[in-house]
Design a protein around this motif. Structure first.
Motif, mmCIF file in Angstrom:
data_model
loop_
_atom_site.group_PDB
_atom_site.id
_atom_site.type_symbol
_atom_site.label_atom_id
_atom_site.label_comp_id
_atom_site.label_asym_id
_atom_site.label_seq_id
_atom_site.Cartn_x
_atom_site.Cartn_y
_atom_site.Cartn_z
ATOM 1 N N SER A 141 3.078 -3.829 -0.311
ATOM 2 C CA SER A 141 2.818 -4.921 -1.251
ATOM 3 C C SER A 141 1.325 -5.207 -1.314
ATOM 4 O O SER A 141 0.554 -4.786 -0.447
ATOM 5 C CB SER A 141 3.542 -6.187 -0.800
ATOM 6 O OG SER A 141 2.985 -6.649 0.424
ATOM 7 N N ALA A 142 0.928 -5.955 -2.320
ATOM 8 C CA ALA A 142 -0.466 -6.383 -2.431
ATOM 9 C C ALA A 142 -0.854 -7.247 -1.234
ATOM 10 O O ALA A 142 -1.974 -7.153 -0.737
ATOM 11 C CB ALA A 142 -0.684 -7.138 -3.737
ATOM 12 N N PRO A 193 -6.149 5.064 -2.596
ATOM 13 C CA PRO A 193 -4.895 4.472 -2.121
ATOM 14 C C PRO A 193 -4.208 5.370 -1.105
ATOM 15 O O PRO A 193 -4.193 6.589 -1.248
ATOM 16 C CB PRO A 193 -4.063 4.321 -3.393
ATOM 17 C CG PRO A 193 -4.679 5.249 -4.386
ATOM 18 C CD PRO A 193 -6.112 5.399 -4.019
ATOM 19 N N ALA A 194 -3.678 4.734 -0.063
ATOM 20 C CA ALA A 194 -2.954 5.442 0.990
ATOM 21 C C ALA A 194 -1.925 4.481 1.578
ATOM 22 O O ALA A 194 -2.143 3.271 1.603
ATOM 23 C CB ALA A 194 -3.917 5.917 2.073
ATOM 24 N N ILE A 195 -0.839 5.011 2.061
ATOM 25 C CA ILE A 195 0.245 4.194 2.611
ATOM 26 C C ILE A 195 -0.262 3.236 3.685
ATOM 27 O O ILE A 195 0.080 2.053 3.674
ATOM 28 C CB ILE A 195 1.366 5.088 3.179
ATOM 29 C CG1 ILE A 195 2.070 5.844 2.064
ATOM 30 C CG2 ILE A 195 2.360 4.287 4.006
ATOM 31 C CD1 ILE A 195 2.901 4.989 1.136
ATOM 32 N N HIS A 231 -4.072 -7.909 3.704
ATOM 33 C CA HIS A 231 -4.120 -8.127 5.159
ATOM 34 C C HIS A 231 -4.819 -6.955 5.853
ATOM 35 O O HIS A 231 -5.704 -7.156 6.682
ATOM 36 C CB HIS A 231 -2.709 -8.314 5.705
ATOM 37 C CG HIS A 231 -2.668 -8.486 7.184
ATOM 38 N ND1 HIS A 231 -3.066 -9.650 7.803
ATOM 39 C CD2 HIS A 231 -2.312 -7.634 8.168
ATOM 40 C CE1 HIS A 231 -2.948 -9.499 9.113
ATOM 41 N NE2 HIS A 231 -2.487 -8.280 9.353
ATOM 42 N N PHE A 232 -4.447 -5.730 5.504
ATOM 43 C CA PHE A 232 -5.047 -4.543 6.108
ATOM 44 C C PHE A 232 -6.549 -4.501 5.841
ATOM 45 O O PHE A 232 -7.352 -4.306 6.753
ATOM 46 C CB PHE A 232 -4.378 -3.272 5.572
ATOM 47 C CG PHE A 232 -4.984 -2.003 6.105
ATOM 48 C CD1 PHE A 232 -4.498 -1.435 7.267
ATOM 49 C CD2 PHE A 232 -6.043 -1.385 5.456
ATOM 50 C CE1 PHE A 232 -5.064 -0.270 7.778
ATOM 51 C CE2 PHE A 232 -6.617 -0.226 5.953
ATOM 52 C CZ PHE A 232 -6.123 0.333 7.117
ATOM 53 N N MET A 275 -0.774 9.268 -3.720
ATOM 54 C CA MET A 275 -0.333 7.904 -3.994
ATOM 55 C C MET A 275 -1.211 7.319 -5.094
ATOM 56 O O MET A 275 -2.418 7.542 -5.117
ATOM 57 C CB MET A 275 -0.444 7.077 -2.709
ATOM 58 C CG MET A 275 -0.110 5.640 -2.886
ATOM 59 S SD MET A 275 -0.102 4.738 -1.331
ATOM 60 C CE MET A 275 0.554 3.210 -1.926
ATOM 61 N N ASP A 276 -0.610 6.567 -5.988
ATOM 62 C CA ASP A 276 -1.346 5.875 -7.048
ATOM 63 C C ASP A 276 -1.534 4.412 -6.667
ATOM 64 O O ASP A 276 -0.766 3.861 -5.871
ATOM 65 C CB ASP A 276 -0.582 5.945 -8.369
ATOM 66 C CG ASP A 276 -0.529 7.354 -8.924
ATOM 67 O OD1 ASP A 276 -1.504 8.108 -8.746
ATOM 68 O OD2 ASP A 276 0.495 7.707 -9.535
ATOM 69 N N CYS A 277 -2.540 3.789 -7.249
ATOM 70 C CA CYS A 277 -2.752 2.353 -7.025
ATOM 71 C C CYS A 277 -1.541 1.577 -7.537
ATOM 72 O O CYS A 277 -0.934 1.942 -8.550
ATOM 73 C CB CYS A 277 -3.994 1.868 -7.759
ATOM 74 S SG CYS A 277 -5.529 2.355 -6.974
#
Length: 84
Positions: free
Chosen positions: A67-68, A59-61, A73-74, A1-3
């Motif tokens: 979304s940003a 980056p990871a799902i 939030h995460f 995954m890319d940013c």
């Protein structure tokens, strides 16, 4: 995954305790890193002065979501769970 272009959640949400050029004591959680440019890209990407903790975030799902806002939030929740 890319940013995700323009996201920068990983450069805003977490606290960073190591020195950052322009932020010698690091940065608190929720503060925008001084090294983010106007397009929310890290000016230190690939630079040896970039803090190791920044380089370790990939980056990871589950972290980035769809979304940003989900990424913020995460990462904000992770910051709360790991601080103290």
């Amino acid at each position: 995954m890319d940013c995700r272009p323009g996201c920068a959640a990983c450069c805003i949400a977490p606290s960073i305790s190591s020195p950052i050029p322009g932020m010698p004591t690091g940065k608190p959680a929720g503060m925008r890193c001084i090294q983010l440019d106007a397009a929310n890209r890290c000016r230190l990407f690939g630079d040896p002065r970039r803090p190791a903790v920044c380089a370790s975030l990939q980056p990871a799902i589950d972290m980035c979501g769809d979304s940003a806002a989900q990424a913020m939030h995460f990462l904000a929740r992770l910051e709360i769970m790991t601080s103290g």
